[in-house]
Design a protein around this motif. Sequence first.
Motif, PDB file in Angstrom:
ATOM      1  N   ALA A  15       0.773  -1.467   0.071  1.00 13.24           N
ATOM      2  CA  ALA A  15      -0.304   0.170   0.054  1.00 13.24           C
ATOM      3  C   ALA A  15       0.923   1.316   0.340  1.00 13.24           C
ATOM      4  N   VAL A  16       1.415   1.451   0.501  1.00 16.93           N
ATOM      5  CA  VAL A  16       2.779   2.390   0.623  1.00 16.93           C
ATOM      6  C   VAL A  16       3.897   2.705  -0.382  1.00 16.93           C
ATOM      7  N   GLU A  17       3.824   1.411  -1.115  1.00 18.93           N
ATOM      8  CA  GLU A  17       4.655   1.851  -2.730  1.00 18.93           C
ATOM      9  C   GLU A  17       3.291   1.820  -3.439  1.00 18.93           C
ATOM     10  N   ALA A  18       2.186   1.650  -3.367  1.00 23.40           N
ATOM     11  CA  ALA A  18       1.086   1.873  -3.964  1.00 23.40           C
ATOM     12  C   ALA A  18       0.937   3.553  -4.289  1.00 23.40           C
ATOM     13  N   GLU A  19       1.002   3.814  -2.587  1.00 21.08           N
ATOM     14  CA  GLU A  19       0.964   5.541  -2.421  1.00 21.08           C
ATOM     15  C   GLU A  19       2.089   5.938  -3.295  1.00 21.08           C
ATOM     16  N   ARG A  20       3.306   5.608  -3.084  1.00 20.59           N
ATOM     17  CA  ARG A  20       4.349   6.471  -3.711  1.00 20.59           C
ATOM     18  C   ARG A  20       4.098   6.346  -5.286  1.00 20.59           C
ATOM     19  N   LYS A  21       3.709   5.947  -5.571  1.00 21.03           N
ATOM     20  CA  LYS A  21       3.538   5.505  -7.138  1.00 21.03           C
ATOM     21  C   LYS A  21       2.824   6.187  -7.811  1.00 21.03           C
ATOM     22  N   ALA A  22       1.897   6.486  -6.830  1.00 20.57           N
ATOM     23  CA  ALA A  22       0.957   7.428  -7.376  1.00 20.57           C
ATOM     24  C   ALA A  22       1.086   8.883  -7.090  1.00 20.57           C
ATOM     25  N   THR A  23       1.390   9.300  -6.065  1.00 14.54           N
ATOM     26  CA  THR A  23       1.477  10.941  -5.565  1.00 14.54           C
ATOM     27  C   THR A  23       2.881  11.481  -6.567  1.00 14.54           C
ATOM     28  N   SER A  24       3.464  10.233  -7.091  1.00  7.65           N
ATOM     29  CA  SER A  24       4.544  10.790  -7.726  1.00  7.65           C
ATOM     30  C   SER A  24       3.937  11.157  -9.416  1.00  7.65           C
ATOM     31  N   GLU A  25       2.997  11.177 -10.007  1.00  3.14           N
ATOM     32  CA  GLU A  25       2.371  11.473 -10.986  1.00  3.14           C
ATOM     33  C   GLU A  25       1.437  12.698 -10.820  1.00  3.14           C
ATOM     34  N   PRO A  26       0.584  13.340 -12.321  1.00  9.19           N
ATOM     35  CA  PRO A  26      -0.412  14.011 -11.859  1.00  9.19           C
ATOM     36  C   PRO A  26      -1.602  12.997 -11.584  1.00  9.19           C
ATOM     37  N   TYR A  27      -2.570  13.638 -10.439  1.00  7.57           N
ATOM     38  CA  TYR A  27      -3.753  12.692 -10.354  1.00  7.57           C
ATOM     39  C   TYR A  27      -4.508  12.054 -12.059  1.00  7.57           C
ATOM     40  N   THR A  28      -4.822  10.932 -11.379  1.00  9.11           N
ATOM     41  CA  THR A  28      -5.956  10.157 -12.278  1.00  9.11           C
ATOM     42  C   THR A  28      -6.355   9.780 -11.694  1.00  9.11           C
ATOM     43  N   GLN A  29      -7.745   9.345 -11.914  1.00  8.08           N
ATOM     44  CA  GLN A  29      -8.411   8.321 -11.178  1.00  8.08           C
ATOM     45  C   GLN A  29      -7.628   6.891 -11.204  1.00  8.08           C
ATOM     46  N   GLU A  30      -7.633   6.807 -12.864  1.00  2.56           N
ATOM     47  CA  GLU A  30      -7.188   5.157 -12.978  1.00  2.56           C
ATOM     48  C   GLU A  30      -5.910   5.259 -12.483  1.00  2.56           C
ATOM     49  N   GLY A  31      -4.751   6.927 -12.333  1.00  2.00           N
ATOM     50  CA  GLY A  31      -3.247   6.711 -12.122  1.00  2.00           C
ATOM     51  C   GLY A  31      -3.542   5.869 -10.063  1.00  2.00           C
ATOM     52  N   TRP A  32      -5.014   6.506  -9.361  1.00  2.00           N
ATOM     53  CA  TRP A  32      -4.408   5.916  -7.706  1.00  2.00           C
ATOM     54  C   TRP A  32      -5.788   4.912  -7.495  1.00  2.00           C
ATOM     55  N   ALA A  33      -6.322   3.827  -8.622  1.00  2.00           N
ATOM     56  CA  ALA A  33      -7.051   2.774  -8.547  1.00  2.00           C
ATOM     57  C   ALA A  33      -6.146   1.533  -7.894  1.00  2.00           C
ATOM     58  N   ALA A  34      -4.076   1.561  -8.452  1.00  2.00           N
ATOM     59  CA  ALA A  34      -4.177   0.626  -7.591  1.00  2.00           C
ATOM     60  C   ALA A  34      -3.473   1.322  -6.082  1.00  2.00           C
ATOM     61  N   TRP A  35      -3.777   2.664  -6.023  1.00  2.00           N
ATOM     62  CA  TRP A  35      -3.442   2.501  -4.530  1.00  2.00           C
ATOM     63  C   TRP A  35      -4.458   2.094  -3.942  1.00  2.00           C
ATOM     64  N   MET A  36      -5.383   2.255  -4.164  1.00  2.00           N
ATOM     65  CA  MET A  36      -7.239   3.009  -3.443  1.00  2.00           C
ATOM     66  C   MET A  36      -7.049   0.823  -2.873  1.00  2.00           C
ATOM     67  N   LYS A  37      -6.896   0.171  -4.036  1.00  2.00           N
ATOM     68  CA  LYS A  37      -7.154  -1.301  -3.887  1.00  2.00           C
ATOM     69  C   LYS A  37      -5.986  -1.503  -3.123  1.00  2.00           C
ATOM     70  N   ALA A  38      -5.524  -1.187  -3.007  1.00  2.00           N
ATOM     71  CA  ALA A  38      -3.632  -2.191  -2.585  1.00  2.00           C
ATOM     72  C   ALA A  38      -3.691  -1.119  -0.169  1.00  2.00           C
ATOM     73  N   ALA A  39      -4.439   0.074  -0.466  1.00  2.00           N
ATOM     74  CA  ALA A  39      -4.651  -0.053   0.838  1.00  2.00           C
ATOM     75  C   ALA A  39      -6.391  -0.468   1.779  1.00  2.00           C
ATOM     76  N   GLU A  40      -6.585  -0.701   0.816  1.00  2.00           N
ATOM     77  CA  GLU A  40      -8.656  -1.488   1.021  1.00  2.00           C
ATOM     78  C   GLU A  40      -7.684  -2.474   1.461  1.00  2.00           C
ATOM     79  N   THR A  41      -7.544  -3.506   0.906  1.00  2.00           N
ATOM     80  CA  THR A  41      -6.930  -4.899   1.496  1.00  2.00           C
ATOM     81  C   THR A  41      -6.100  -4.745   2.581  1.00  2.00           C
ATOM     82  N   PHE A  42      -5.160  -4.279   2.430  1.00  2.09           N
ATOM     83  CA  PHE A  42      -4.362  -3.612   3.778  1.00  2.09           C
ATOM     84  C   PHE A  42      -5.473  -3.500   5.366  1.00  2.09           C
TER      85      PHE A  42
END
Length: 77
Positions: A15-42
């Motif tokens: 989840a932390v790695e997915a957050e770092r990747k998502a926040t290193s790029e401009p926001y898009t819903q698709e770009g943040w989807a992996a982070w949201m899924k990883a956080a939900e799983t955690f």
Amino acid sequence: MVNPSENLINLCRAAVEAERKATSEPYTQEGWAAWMKAAETFQAAVTAEAGQEPKQSRLELEQAAKKAVLHPETGGE
């Protein structure tokens, strides 16, 4: 003392790695989807593990997992 499982620590790390990747790029819903899924799983895993015997505080378990991932130099202590 609360001891998160290795699985929980790995899910937190993902989840932390997915957050770092998502926040290193401009926001898009698709770009943040992996982070949201990883956080939900955690979060679901924290809830499940806290309910197992012996029961543990959900908050303390989550904090211990995050500390182990975010501050490994302290050994999670």
